[in-house]
Scaffold this motif. Sequence first.
Motif, PDB file in Angstrom:
ATOM      1  N   GLY A  90       0.810  -1.206   0.000  1.00 32.73           N
ATOM      2  CA  GLY A  90       0.000   0.000   0.000  1.00 32.73           C
ATOM      3  C   GLY A  90       0.839   1.250   0.000  1.00 32.73           C
ATOM      4  O   GLY A  90       2.064   1.202  -0.080  1.00 32.73           O
ATOM      5  N   ARG A  97      -4.076   3.753   0.553  1.00 30.80           N
ATOM      6  CA  ARG A  97      -4.564   2.768  -0.409  1.00 30.80           C
ATOM      7  C   ARG A  97      -3.894   1.452  -0.022  1.00 30.80           C
ATOM      8  O   ARG A  97      -2.673   1.397   0.106  1.00 30.80           O
ATOM      9  N   VAL A  98      -4.689   0.419   0.209  1.00 32.10           N
ATOM     10  CA  VAL A  98      -4.167  -0.883   0.629  1.00 32.10           C
ATOM     11  C   VAL A  98      -4.653  -1.960  -0.329  1.00 32.10           C
ATOM     12  O   VAL A  98      -5.828  -1.996  -0.684  1.00 32.10           O
ATOM     13  N   PHE A  99      -3.739  -2.849  -0.724  1.00 34.95           N
ATOM     14  CA  PHE A  99      -4.052  -4.012  -1.539  1.00 34.95           C
ATOM     15  C   PHE A  99      -3.692  -5.250  -0.724  1.00 34.95           C
ATOM     16  O   PHE A  99      -2.534  -5.399  -0.328  1.00 34.95           O
ATOM     17  N   GLN A 147      -3.871  -9.511  -0.556  1.00 35.40           N
ATOM     18  CA  GLN A 147      -4.111 -10.749  -1.292  1.00 35.40           C
ATOM     19  C   GLN A 147      -3.975 -11.910  -0.322  1.00 35.40           C
ATOM     20  O   GLN A 147      -2.974 -12.021   0.395  1.00 35.40           O
ATOM     21  N   THR A 187      -9.014  -4.373  -2.228  1.00 36.34           N
ATOM     22  CA  THR A 187      -8.408  -3.065  -2.047  1.00 36.34           C
ATOM     23  C   THR A 187      -9.254  -2.236  -1.102  1.00 36.34           C
ATOM     24  O   THR A 187     -10.433  -2.502  -0.897  1.00 36.34           O
ATOM     25  N   GLN A 188      -8.624  -1.226  -0.538  1.00 36.23           N
ATOM     26  CA  GLN A 188      -9.333  -0.254   0.290  1.00 36.23           C
ATOM     27  C   GLN A 188      -8.651   1.068   0.099  1.00 36.23           C
ATOM     28  O   GLN A 188      -7.432   1.132  -0.006  1.00 36.23           O
ATOM     29  N   ALA A 193      -9.324  -4.009   3.979  1.00 36.62           N
ATOM     30  CA  ALA A 193      -8.766  -4.821   2.895  1.00 36.62           C
ATOM     31  C   ALA A 193      -8.557  -6.268   3.330  1.00 36.62           C
ATOM     32  O   ALA A 193      -8.875  -7.204   2.591  1.00 36.62           O
ATOM     33  N   CYS A 218      -0.153  -6.123   8.185  1.00 36.56           N
ATOM     34  CA  CYS A 218      -0.396  -4.876   7.469  1.00 36.56           C
ATOM     35  C   CYS A 218      -0.166  -3.666   8.369  1.00 36.56           C
ATOM     36  O   CYS A 218       0.510  -2.715   7.982  1.00 36.56           O
ATOM     37  N   SER A 234       4.946  -2.737   2.321  1.00 33.47           N
ATOM     38  CA  SER A 234       4.544  -4.067   1.855  1.00 33.47           C
ATOM     39  C   SER A 234       5.028  -5.115   2.851  1.00 33.47           C
ATOM     40  O   SER A 234       5.985  -4.881   3.598  1.00 33.47           O
TER      41      SER A 234
END
Length: 107
Positions: free
Chosen positions: A16, A29-31, A33, A44-45, A66, A87, A101
């Motif tokens: 993110g 912004r966070v991704f 998986q 995502t958020q 996320a 996170c 990350s």
Amino acid sequence: MAERLIADYRRIAVKGITALEQAGRHTIRVFAQVEGLCKQSMATQGEAVCCYISVEDACETGCTTACERASQNANSPSAQQDCREACLQACTRPDPSGRFSTIVIND
């Protein structure tokens, strides 16, 4: 003490970016998986218009949202807490450009 769920995932990856806006507010912004045992999911958020008073507030909201979405969609409930904790740890210590990350691998 809360019970830990048996891990039902293989891998979690989160990345993110946080930014400090002119008004002294933070965006995120966070991704996330999550690779579950049978299924994987990405979520995502974050939006550029969302602003938080501190980077900690931004991280709390971004990571929680996320990770929850990715874990639920991967049908991997035990990944949610591990994803969130990893996170948050990475998010509150981004590099100078605001990027962060982390990867969690379940052995």
